[in-house]
Scaffold this active site. Structure first.
Site, mmCIF file in Angstrom:
data_model
loop_
_atom_site.group_PDB
_atom_site.id
_atom_site.type_symbol
_atom_site.label_atom_id
_atom_site.label_comp_id
_atom_site.label_asym_id
_atom_site.label_seq_id
_atom_site.Cartn_x
_atom_site.Cartn_y
_atom_site.Cartn_z
ATOM 1 N N GLU A 251 0.839 -1.298 0.044
ATOM 2 C CA GLU A 251 -0.129 0.093 0.140
ATOM 3 C C GLU A 251 0.815 1.294 -0.052
ATOM 4 O OE1 GLU A 251 -3.123 -0.103 -0.383
ATOM 5 O OE2 GLU A 251 -3.448 -2.237 -0.072
ATOM 6 N N CYS A 287 -2.051 9.067 2.117
ATOM 7 C CA CYS A 287 -1.846 8.935 0.813
ATOM 8 C C CYS A 287 -3.076 9.172 0.060
ATOM 9 C CB CYS A 287 -1.536 7.421 0.725
ATOM 10 S SG CYS A 287 -2.594 6.365 1.611
HETATM 11 P P1 NAD Z 1 8.191 4.866 4.792
HETATM 12 O O1 NAD Z 1 8.523 4.086 3.495
HETATM 13 O O2 NAD Z 1 9.379 5.705 5.113
HETATM 14 O O3 NAD Z 1 8.548 3.586 6.193
HETATM 15 C C1 NAD Z 1 7.421 2.910 6.285
HETATM 16 C C2 NAD Z 1 8.023 1.817 6.987
HETATM 17 O O4 NAD Z 1 9.141 0.949 6.052
HETATM 18 C C3 NAD Z 1 8.688 1.973 8.379
HETATM 19 O O5 NAD Z 1 8.425 1.101 9.328
HETATM 20 C C4 NAD Z 1 10.305 1.971 8.049
HETATM 21 O O6 NAD Z 1 10.971 1.568 9.031
HETATM 22 C C5 NAD Z 1 10.377 0.859 7.152
HETATM 23 N N1 NAD Z 1 11.287 0.904 6.050
HETATM 24 C C6 NAD Z 1 12.186 1.861 5.743
HETATM 25 N N2 NAD Z 1 13.134 1.232 4.910
HETATM 26 C C7 NAD Z 1 13.041 -0.193 4.911
HETATM 27 C C8 NAD Z 1 13.794 -0.943 4.440
HETATM 28 N N3 NAD Z 1 14.912 -0.787 3.558
HETATM 29 N N4 NAD Z 1 13.401 -2.185 4.542
HETATM 30 C C9 NAD Z 1 12.278 -2.606 5.429
HETATM 31 N N5 NAD Z 1 11.669 -1.890 5.946
HETATM 32 C C10 NAD Z 1 11.931 -0.276 5.660
HETATM 33 O O7 NAD Z 1 7.053 5.503 5.076
HETATM 34 P P2 NAD Z 1 6.566 6.498 6.020
HETATM 35 O O8 NAD Z 1 7.327 7.967 6.092
HETATM 36 O O9 NAD Z 1 6.656 5.755 7.676
HETATM 37 O O10 NAD Z 1 5.021 6.719 5.699
HETATM 38 C C11 NAD Z 1 4.646 7.814 4.344
HETATM 39 C C12 NAD Z 1 4.610 6.949 3.256
HETATM 40 O O11 NAD Z 1 3.527 5.712 3.406
HETATM 41 C C13 NAD Z 1 3.869 7.647 2.265
HETATM 42 O O12 NAD Z 1 4.704 7.535 1.120
HETATM 43 C C14 NAD Z 1 2.376 7.339 2.090
HETATM 44 O O13 NAD Z 1 1.805 7.528 0.901
HETATM 45 C C15 NAD Z 1 2.479 5.996 2.463
HETATM 46 N N6 NAD Z 1 1.254 5.583 2.952
HETATM 47 C C16 NAD Z 1 0.601 4.762 2.159
HETATM 48 C C17 NAD Z 1 -0.812 4.284 2.537
HETATM 49 C C18 NAD Z 1 -1.750 3.526 1.645
HETATM 50 O O14 NAD Z 1 -2.534 2.483 2.099
HETATM 51 N N7 NAD Z 1 -1.499 3.147 0.335
HETATM 52 C C19 NAD Z 1 -1.247 4.682 3.789
HETATM 53 C C20 NAD Z 1 -0.368 5.409 4.590
HETATM 54 C C21 NAD Z 1 0.880 5.980 4.138
#
Ligand code: NAD
Length: 478
Positions: A251, A287
């Protein structure tokens, strides 16, 4: 005397591990340290996965047991609604009113998952319709995939985590969860509630730490059968590339569009909902936030004036106060990024109609016009309180502009024309099309997920359970 700061470790079955490097979790409004997270090392992650594998193999819960635990958890969250909401305000910076809404949605997600736990079924397959296969009875059953690795973002830490762990548990899987490192506290409260509700140890293991370390170790553990991720596009792509042929649901982000056609009813209400869903809900960090707003030229000036009026009435400040509408963003770094994108857009010809200023970690609700599709504020995900308003004359043209995006999560259209609404249903290339609502509408029961770079697979308990179970075919020779 210095205030006691909570330590957050990783949950491995019944045990909590407090080893590992310490990272602080801040109050996003005043910078106070709320907790210290102990980052799970590769060894700790491996132990958590081993616990999830062992539990999956040795402990089975019946559908009614799984349902009962989730219902009980919903009841416990209801009793602690304010505690959950206040905790989320501090670690995420969203307003208290907004956080209460999320806790209510969490209760819904747990409740719907509890209901769906009792409805997991396969179907009959009429293979005897083929000559030579007459004496066989075939049907499918749905079985849990096994161990699920769940990785979650900061912006809706409770409900988006529940959208992973509640269906996973409902379907009979075990989970290793890695919450966002900037907001793990309230998720740990949810883990405690599930345990108090009767979830046996080992069903939900939590590893805390940085994405590039703890998250990465989780991706590299081949014992995990499926990953469910919500977060940014970059990390989503990395997960897909790292996990080989294992199942993945993603997502990801979007630059969500909403169209206001000239025949839309009640522009005052529409401006109000756009402002709420673009500026104040999750402080614009969703998002499906209203980001690209296409308004018919006949009503453009009138509508922009109404939107600006709503924006200017928004009170920014301490998110714990009832009267505050908009709190701080997740970090000053993110606020600076948005400031840069807005400045770049202005340098390229965009006009700031209101807002546009950063103050530390706060960013004013901002309305931009004269934008074009190549500007970052338009083509990338802003993830902050910025709405770009674009005038259009022609429906074909606006549909083309709306579809001209690498993302495709949800779109909104306000119109009183049924034929136009039906065109949008079929022509807009999105996972969801909201008629007479903004792109941001979501019910926790509905299928939710995007096309293109917005992701892969669906959430919503019933649909997540389909993703989190394998369909097994049974053929009986009679
Ligand atoms: P992010 O991608 O920076 O982090 C999300 C998670 O991934 C965190 O737990 C982070 O620690 C982990 N992560 C980061 N690098 C990783 C790696 N190399 N390997 C494994 N895990 C890793 O996102 P964020 O800043 O926490 O959230 C914002 C983003 O989330 C925005 O792009 C937003 O659009 C998206 N989002 C999408 C939805 C949806 O349902 N489509 C909902 C909410 C947020």
């Amino acid at each position: 005397m210095s205030k006691q700061v909570r330590e957050i470790g990783s949950i491995i079955g019944e045990r909590i591990d407090y080893s590992g490097e310490v990272i602080p979790v801040f109050n996003k409004y005043n910078g106070e340290v709320l907790a210290n997270v102990r980052c799970a090392s590769r060894e700790v992650v491996a132990e958590a996965v081993a616990e999830a594998v062992r539990t999956f193999r040795t402990t089975k819960l019946t559908p009614t047991e799984r349902s009962g635990i989730l219902l009980k958890a919903a009841q416990l969250v209801r009793e602690r609604r304010e505690e959950f909401a206040r905790s989320m305000v501090r670690e995420v910076g969203r307003t208290i009113r907004d956080c209460r809404v999320e806790v209510d949605r969490l209760i819904n997600t747990l409740t719907i998952s509890a209901e769906e736990a009792k409805r997991i079924a396969g179907h009959g397959v009429p293979i005897d319709g083929l000559a030579g296969h007459e004496n066989r009875l075939a049907f499918t059953v749905r079985v849990p995939v096994g161990v699920i690795g769940a990785i979650t973002p900061f912006n809706n830490p409770l409900n988006l985590t529940a959208h992973k762990i509640a269906p996973a548990i409902a379907a009979g899987n075990t989970v290793v969860l890695k919450p966002a490192e900037v907001a793990p506290i309230t998720v740990m409260m949810l883990a405690d509630v599930l345990r108090e509700a009767g979830l046996p140890p080992g069903f939900l293991n939590v590893v805390n730490g940085l994405g590039g370390q703890t998250g990465q170790y989780l991706l590299e553990d081949e014992r995990i059968n499926m990953y469910t991720f919500t977060g940014s596009l970059g990390v989503g792509k990395h997960i897909k590339q790292t996990t080989g042929i294992r199942k993945v649901t993603l997502e990801l982000g979007s630059n969500s569009p909403t169209i206001v056609h000239k025949d839309a009813d009640n522009l005052d209400d529409i401006a109000q909902i756009c402002a709420m869903r673009g500026f104040t809900a999750t402080n614009g960090q969703a998002c499906i936030s209203v980001q690209r707003l296409y308004v018919h030229a006949d009503i453009f000036d009138e509508f922009v004036a109404k939107l600006v009026d709503c924006a200017e009435r928004i009170k920014m400040g301490d998110p714990e106060l009832e009267e505050t509408d908009l709190g701080p963003l997740i970090s000053e770094k993110e606020a600076r990024r948005i400031e840069e994108w807005v400045s770049e857009a202005v340098a390229a010809g965009a006009r700031i109609v209101c807002g546009g200023r950063r103050n530390g970690v706060f960013f004013q609700p901002t309305v931009l016009t004269n934008v074009d599709a190549a500007m970052k504020v338009m083509c990338k995900e802003v993830f902050g309180p910025v709405i770009n308003v674009v005038a259009y004359d022609d429906v074909d043209e606006v549909f083309r502009q709306v579809n001209d995006s690498e993302f495709g999560l949800q779109a909104g259209l306000f119109t009183s024309s049924l034929p136009l609404a039906m065109r949008a249903v079929y022509e807009l290339e999105f996972g969801g099309v909201m008629i007479n609502d903004v792109s941001t509408y979501r019910s926790d029961a509905m299928p939710y997920g995007g096309t293109k770079n917005s992701g892969l697979g669906k959430e919503g308990p019933r649909y997540a359970i389909e993703e989190m179970t394998d369909e097994r075919i049974i053929v009986m020779k009679l």
